[in-house]
Design a protein around this motif. Structure first.
Motif, PDB file in Angstrom:
ATOM      1  N   UNK A  58      42.382   4.106  25.785  1.00  0.00           N
ATOM      2  CA  UNK A  58      41.034   4.581  25.422  1.00  0.00           C
ATOM      3  C   UNK A  58      41.020   5.288  24.088  1.00  0.00           C
ATOM      4  N   UNK A  59      42.207   5.779  23.700  1.00  0.00           N
ATOM      5  CA  UNK A  59      42.277   6.544  22.450  1.00  0.00           C
ATOM      6  C   UNK A  59      41.931   5.681  21.234  1.00  0.00           C
ATOM      7  N   UNK A  60      42.382   4.426  21.273  1.00  0.00           N
ATOM      8  CA  UNK A  60      42.125   3.550  20.122  1.00  0.00           C
ATOM      9  C   UNK A  60      40.619   3.316  19.950  1.00  0.00           C
ATOM     10  N   UNK A  61      39.927   3.101  21.098  1.00  0.00           N
ATOM     11  CA  UNK A  61      38.465   2.905  21.045  1.00  0.00           C
ATOM     12  C   UNK A  61      37.800   4.162  20.491  1.00  0.00           C
ATOM     13  N   UNK A  62      38.284   5.320  20.934  1.00  0.00           N
ATOM     14  CA  UNK A  62      37.726   6.591  20.453  1.00  0.00           C
ATOM     15  C   UNK A  62      37.948   6.757  18.964  1.00  0.00           C
ATOM     16  N   UNK A  63      39.154   6.396  18.511  1.00  0.00           N
ATOM     17  CA  UNK A  63      39.457   6.529  17.087  1.00  0.00           C
ATOM     18  C   UNK A  63      38.564   5.613  16.251  1.00  0.00           C
ATOM     19  N   UNK A  89      38.733  15.744  -5.653  1.00  0.00           N
ATOM     20  CA  UNK A  89      39.674  15.740  -4.541  1.00  0.00           C
ATOM     21  C   UNK A  89      39.239  16.749  -3.467  1.00  0.00           C
ATOM     22  N   UNK A  90      38.659  17.872  -3.945  1.00  0.00           N
ATOM     23  CA  UNK A  90      38.232  18.931  -3.033  1.00  0.00           C
ATOM     24  C   UNK A  90      37.170  18.409  -2.072  1.00  0.00           C
ATOM     25  N   UNK A  91      36.240  17.638  -2.632  1.00  0.00           N
ATOM     26  CA  UNK A  91      35.165  17.086  -1.822  1.00  0.00           C
ATOM     27  C   UNK A  91      35.746  16.203  -0.714  1.00  0.00           C
ATOM     28  N   UNK A  92      36.688  15.335  -1.096  1.00  0.00           N
ATOM     29  CA  UNK A  92      37.273  14.407  -0.131  1.00  0.00           C
ATOM     30  C   UNK A  92      38.040  15.176   0.940  1.00  0.00           C
ATOM     31  N   UNK A  93      38.701  16.275   0.540  1.00  0.00           N
ATOM     32  CA  UNK A  93      39.465  17.065   1.501  1.00  0.00           C
ATOM     33  C   UNK A  93      38.530  17.641   2.572  1.00  0.00           C
ATOM     34  N   UNK A  94      37.348  18.082   2.129  1.00  0.00           N
ATOM     35  CA  UNK A  94      36.367  18.632   3.072  1.00  0.00           C
ATOM     36  C   UNK A  94      35.903  17.574   4.064  1.00  0.00           C
ATOM     37  N   UNK A  95      35.664  16.376   3.528  1.00  0.00           N
ATOM     38  CA  UNK A  95      35.205  15.299   4.412  1.00  0.00           C
ATOM     39  C   UNK A  95      36.294  14.933   5.411  1.00  0.00           C
ATOM     40  N   UNK A  96      37.543  14.912   4.920  1.00  0.00           N
ATOM     41  CA  UNK A  96      38.647  14.541   5.813  1.00  0.00           C
ATOM     42  C   UNK A  96      38.838  15.597   6.903  1.00  0.00           C
ATOM     43  N   UNK A  97      38.579  16.853   6.563  1.00  0.00           N
ATOM     44  CA  UNK A  97      38.687  17.925   7.551  1.00  0.00           C
ATOM     45  C   UNK A  97      37.650  17.714   8.658  1.00  0.00           C
ATOM     46  N   UNK A  98      36.423  17.395   8.221  1.00  0.00           N
ATOM     47  CA  UNK A  98      35.346  17.138   9.190  1.00  0.00           C
ATOM     48  C   UNK A  98      35.702  15.935  10.060  1.00  0.00           C
ATOM     49  N   UNK A  99      36.292  14.918   9.428  1.00  0.00           N
ATOM     50  CA  UNK A  99      36.689  13.700  10.144  1.00  0.00           C
ATOM     51  C   UNK A  99      37.748  14.036  11.205  1.00  0.00           C
ATOM     52  N   UNK A 100      38.699  14.872  10.818  1.00  0.00           N
ATOM     53  CA  UNK A 100      39.784  15.264  11.734  1.00  0.00           C
ATOM     54  C   UNK A 100      39.242  15.984  12.963  1.00  0.00           C
ATOM     55  N   UNK A 101      38.327  16.910  12.747  1.00  0.00           N
ATOM     56  CA  UNK A 101      37.748  17.696  13.837  1.00  0.00           C
ATOM     57  C   UNK A 101      36.943  16.787  14.778  1.00  0.00           C
ATOM     58  N   UNK A 102      36.123  15.927  14.174  1.00  0.00           N
ATOM     59  CA  UNK A 102      35.294  15.002  14.944  1.00  0.00           C
ATOM     60  C   UNK A 102      36.168  14.047  15.769  1.00  0.00           C
ATOM     61  N   UNK A 103      37.240  13.549  15.143  1.00  0.00           N
ATOM     62  CA  UNK A 103      38.143  12.622  15.836  1.00  0.00           C
ATOM     63  C   UNK A 103      38.785  13.301  17.041  1.00  0.00           C
ATOM     64  N   UNK A 104      39.189  14.548  16.852  1.00  0.00           N
ATOM     65  CA  UNK A 104      39.835  15.285  17.940  1.00  0.00           C
ATOM     66  C   UNK A 104      38.906  15.389  19.156  1.00  0.00           C
ATOM     67  N   UNK A 105      37.654  15.783  18.915  1.00  0.00           N
ATOM     68  CA  UNK A 105      36.691  15.940  20.019  1.00  0.00           C
ATOM     69  C   UNK A 105      36.478  14.599  20.724  1.00  0.00           C
ATOM     70  N   UNK A 134      38.397  11.924  20.759  1.00  0.00           N
ATOM     71  CA  UNK A 134      39.603  11.448  21.457  1.00  0.00           C
ATOM     72  C   UNK A 134      39.788  12.166  22.788  1.00  0.00           C
ATOM     73  N   UNK A 135      39.533  13.471  22.790  1.00  0.00           N
ATOM     74  CA  UNK A 135      39.664  14.233  24.050  1.00  0.00           C
ATOM     75  C   UNK A 135      38.673  13.695  25.078  1.00  0.00           C
ATOM     76  N   UNK A 136      37.425  13.450  24.640  1.00  0.00           N
ATOM     77  CA  UNK A 136      36.409  12.941  25.565  1.00  0.00           C
ATOM     78  C   UNK A 136      36.777  11.545  26.087  1.00  0.00           C
ATOM     79  N   UNK A 137      37.321  10.691  25.223  1.00  0.00           N
ATOM     80  CA  UNK A 137      37.724   9.346  25.654  1.00  0.00           C
ATOM     81  C   UNK A 137      38.907   9.422  26.627  1.00  0.00           C
ATOM     82  N   UNK A 138      39.791  10.375  26.374  1.00  0.00           N
ATOM     83  CA  UNK A 138      40.942  10.560  27.266  1.00  0.00           C
ATOM     84  C   UNK A 138      40.470  11.004  28.648  1.00  0.00           C
ATOM     85  N   UNK A 139      39.474  11.907  28.671  1.00  0.00           N
ATOM     86  CA  UNK A 139      38.923  12.365  29.954  1.00  0.00           C
ATOM     87  C   UNK A 139      38.247  11.198  30.676  1.00  0.00           C
ATOM     88  N   UNK A 140      37.531  10.400  29.914  1.00  0.00           N
ATOM     89  CA  UNK A 140      36.757   9.297  30.510  1.00  0.00           C
ATOM     90  C   UNK A 140      37.680   8.191  31.061  1.00  0.00           C
TER      91      UNK A 140
END
Lengths: 183, 222
Positions: free
Chosen positions: B94-99, B64-80, B82-88
């Motif tokens: 645009x958020x759905x395409x970014x997600x 479970x720990x391994x998956x939690x780490x991956x999900x954390x990385x996924x969350x951070x990557x998604x945030x960046x 989504x922000x870039x797609x929102x700016x664009x």
């Protein structure tokens, strides 16, 4: 003649000792990257250790593909140890940085003792992050403008940290030469 | 001179060709799933791939720990992204395409991360012997094996230098003018130690006829 002595190394042949030293540089590049990732969240900061260790690996041996060999080992180590954020693309990332260093070393063999050239090569090596990030995002189908923005964001930090990593190399190599560890 | 012993591999090192083939199969599966994630452009395709990855997670018993780490990385990557797609696009659509892009990137990286965290290094190196030149595989496995020894050496160098009064404690290293001290007191001796260790291992390996045969370079071999 010593039966376990190694054949002489050269520009195109890597002795086992040098290969192992390059291997240690590669492993430390991976381990230091992992440690940095735990403490900092600055884009491109991992390029500091990548550029430093790959430049060190190439600068410490005469073998012309020293950085590429280190890049290959570092990429493989990070993939197979599970430290690779980008999975198999990690190998491409390390190799792209390493190829820039090897190319620079091929044309300017004495660059590893010069601060300016080392910083420049470190920066150029960091700039490869733009292309690798762009390629990965392009494959995923990201919008072109967003992709360029995202890649520039990643590459900007990588260039700065790559230059910093490059600046550290001449200091270390000069000390190693003074101690007679490298020729 | 520091003595280096090439200790024999633990009992798990004796892998049958079936084990190596299984690791190779897992590696191939992870790479195939990663590649498929890049060609997945529709939501149903992405959902199917997600389901396959979940089955893979269950099959490989990833913690479970391994998956939690991956999900954390996924969350951070998604945030960046989504922000870039929102700016664009300056639009919520645009958020759905970014997600979707972030989801796709995550699915491209997850299989290999799960593979490396659930497969023993020894098995991976033995599988590597099949696809890499033997000398390269030997160098890689030896460096991984001896890295903890070298790290311990570096730690003792660091502690020795701290006792001598070098300004290399974490609080000192927040000041950039102390970084040169760190390089002179720790990095240079560590590199010298690395060179010495590499020399010792090379001598020990050659004393055991390393390189005499083109294929078999590690004990017990695969």
């Amino acid at each position: 003649m010593n039966p376990i002595a190694e054949p002489a190394d050269g520009l195109f042949r890597l002795s086992l000792k040098e290969a192992l030293f390059i291997g240690f540089c590669a492993v430390f590049a991976v381990l230091a990257r992992v440690m940095l990732r735990l403490h900092l969240h600055v884009s491109g900061h991992a390029m500091l250790v990548t550029a430093f260790f790959l430049l060190l690996a190439r600068g410490s041996v005469r073998y012309r593909l020293g950085a590429s060999f280190a890049g290959l080992l570092a990429g493989s180590a990070s993939i197979f140890l599970g430290f690779a954020k980008n999975g198999p693309f990690m190998l491409v990332k390390y190799l792209a940085v390493a190829v820039v260093i090897d190319m620079a070393g091929l044309f300017f063999p004495r660059l590893f003792r010069n601060y300016f050239w080392c910083a420049l090569v470190g920066g150029c090596a960091g700039a490869t992050k733009f292309f690798t990030t762009y390629a990965i995002n392009f494959l995923a189908g990201m919008d072109r403008e967003v992709n360029i923005l995202n890649s520039l964001l990643e590459a900007g930090g990588a260039i700065a940290f790559g230059m910093l990593g490059g600046l550290l190399v001449p200091v270390v190599l000069r000390r190693l030469k003074a101690y007679g560890v490298i020729s | 001179m520091r003595q280096v012993n090439l200790t024999p591999a633990p009992p798990q090192g004796a892998a049958s060709s079936g084990d190596v083939a299984r690791v190779g199969l897992r590696m191939l599966l992870a790479l195939t799933l990663s590649c498929l994630a890049f060609v997945a452009r529709t939501v149903p395709f992405l959902l199917v791939l997600t389901a396959i990855d979940l089955v893979l997670l269950w099959w490989l018993r990833s913690g479970q720990l391994s998956l939690r780490r991956e999900l954390k990385a996924f969350g951070w990557q998604t945030l960046v992204i989504l922000v870039l797609y929102l700016i664009r696009f300056q639009d919520v659509t645009g958020l759905w395409a970014g997600f979707k892009i972030s989801w796709q990137l995550f699915l491209a990286l997850l299989p290999s991360m799960v593979f490396v965290r659930t497969t023993s290094q020894v098995r991976i190196v033995q599988a590597l012997n099949k696809v890499m030149p033997c000398r390269t595989a030997f160098v890689l496995s030896t460096c991984l094996k001896f890295a903890p020894n070298l790290l311990a050496e570096i730690k003792s160098i660091y502690e020795g230098q701290v006792l001598r009064g070098a300004r290399i404690l974490p609080r000192d290293l927040t000041k950039p003018w102390n970084w040169l001290d760190f390089i002179h007191c720790v990095v240079v001796p560590a590199v010298v130690q690395g060179m010495a260790l590499a020399g010792n291992i090379a001598v020990a390996a050659r004393a055991r006829d390393f390189g005499v045969r083109p294929r078999r370079t590690c004990w017990p071999g695969a």
